[in-house]
Design an enzyme around this catalytic site. Sequence first.
Site, PDB file in Angstrom:
ATOM      1  CB  CYS A   1      -1.447   9.578   6.345  1.00 35.05           C
ATOM      2  SG  CYS A   1      -0.832   9.342   4.663  1.00 35.05           S
TER       3      CYS A   1
ATOM      4  CG  ASP B   1       0.847   4.217   3.812  1.00 30.26           C
ATOM      5  OD1 ASP B   1       0.206   3.027   3.896  1.00 30.26           O
ATOM      6  OD2 ASP B   1      -0.093   5.081   3.642  1.00 30.26           O
TER       7      ASP B   1
ATOM      8  CB  CYS C   1      -0.960   0.025   1.164  1.00 28.89           C
ATOM      9  SG  CYS C   1      -2.073  -1.191   1.128  1.00 28.89           S
TER      10      CYS C   1
END
Lengths: 145, 395
Positions: free
Chosen positions: A104, A37, A35
């Site tokens: 995030c 991260d 993905c």
Amino acid sequence: MALYSDKVMDHFRNPRNLGKLDDADGIGEVGNAKCGDIMRMYIKVDDGIITDVKFNTFGCGSAIATSSMATELIKGKPVEEALELSNKAVVEALDGLPTHKIHCSVLAEEAVRAAVKDYYDKNGIAYDPEMFKESDDPHGESCEA
Amino acid sequence: MFVYADNAATTCVSKTALDAMMPYLTDQYGNPSSLYALGQRAKEALDESRETIARYINADPKEIYFTSGGSEADNQAIVSAARMGARKGKKHIISTQFEHHAVLHTLSRLEKEGYEVTLLDPHSDGVIRLEDVENALRDDTCLVTIMFANNEIGTVQPIAEIGALCRERKVPFHTDAVQAAGHMPIDVKAMNIDMLSMSGHKFHAPKGVGILYAKRGIVLTNIIEGGAQERGKRAGTENVAGIVAMAAALKESCDHMEENTAKIIPMRDKLFAELSKIPHSKINGSLEHHVPGTVNMCFEGIEGESLLLMLDDQGICASSGSACTSGSLDPSHVLLSIGLPHEVAHGSLRLSIGEYNTMEQIDHIVEVVPKVVKYLRSISPVWDELEKGELKHLI
């Protein structure tokens, strides 16, 4: 308006609490390389207080900035308070994030929770498993490990 | 040091183009459709621009249609061929997996209308094979649309060979030449190209102006309805200044193509040579079939957006195919189409240089990029594990 706020860029350029803790009491890792991260968070706990925290992140600018901000927000706080840290609080502390970067901040929240869970597990501290129920995958369906 | 190394995204407007367009932004503001002298002077400028552009791709001026850019030209070319095909009961289109979205999204819309689309695999080197095109051709194929050069990895496709094949099989052939125009020789007759798209701002004209070349006999379907501009095929008062600038820019780029290429190639080769020294890096796309200025590489263990932000801090403008820069959750469809795993595609960097770049700028890039890659790997939670062999390196 630029993509990121000045605060996001500041935390991206000068991440706070960057690195590892060799004597960590709890380590949490979330995300995956597919993905794009991964965050790993280390916490040191004394008398129920997070006395030190460090992080390493692989990811985009906002992934680095949200993990940096999350460490600042939980450092010196009781463990229970760290568990209350919401992604929204991280976003607000950074003066906002673009909509497609909100995930995030969710990862940052989850990294903190994962580190606390690890601390509980390692120290035999009882907790309600419901507290750590997996939240919805912030990546959605197109990116699964 | 400021280094603009994103010429595949857009280019600066050249002085020649700017000087050419200025009169049409100031005194010569007439509408080309007006009959008085001021208007007719604008019309003359349009005619001259059309002739210039036609000359540089070996077309007839009547085969040149001005559009708002490459995307509109792609849309109109594909829709036109689809409608022509449908009238003969042909509803199959051949294209590739790594086209620009202006092509892919137009094809998706046609699929919803009942067209069948075959997307060819660009293989790991990013070059479409002639035999794959041949094998995909059917009696009901109404269009082959294959890009001249890929915008992300810079690989050049065997356009003349595909053109010859399509001509032999009497199937219309369109190519999106947005990345090639002004940078590589284009001859629509010799290459048997029926339709071709170009975009002015990729060769030092301003944004907002492009070209659709359509060979005589191709019946264009309007995308924009209205007045009778562009022989009734594209309505809207012409962007006279932009068109004049585009013709001047194309002329300048083509007249200086050899010397520009001779200047760009050593800079590009230095980027490849120096950046390849970074451990666990990979060059994307065949170097044998390549536009002069595009460098696309992957660096394992880093994420492209972070890399771009740090390069920007060092004055370097570049791009990446990572998910975070694409604005979606997946990395670039181009990098995935050549078989890169997601993990590797996230760490991509595209540097696209042009004749305005200098070797000093290239030196700056090769000094900065390795440092930034090293730093980003150092703050990654998994790089240590990759280096210790606890996780397996992918490149």
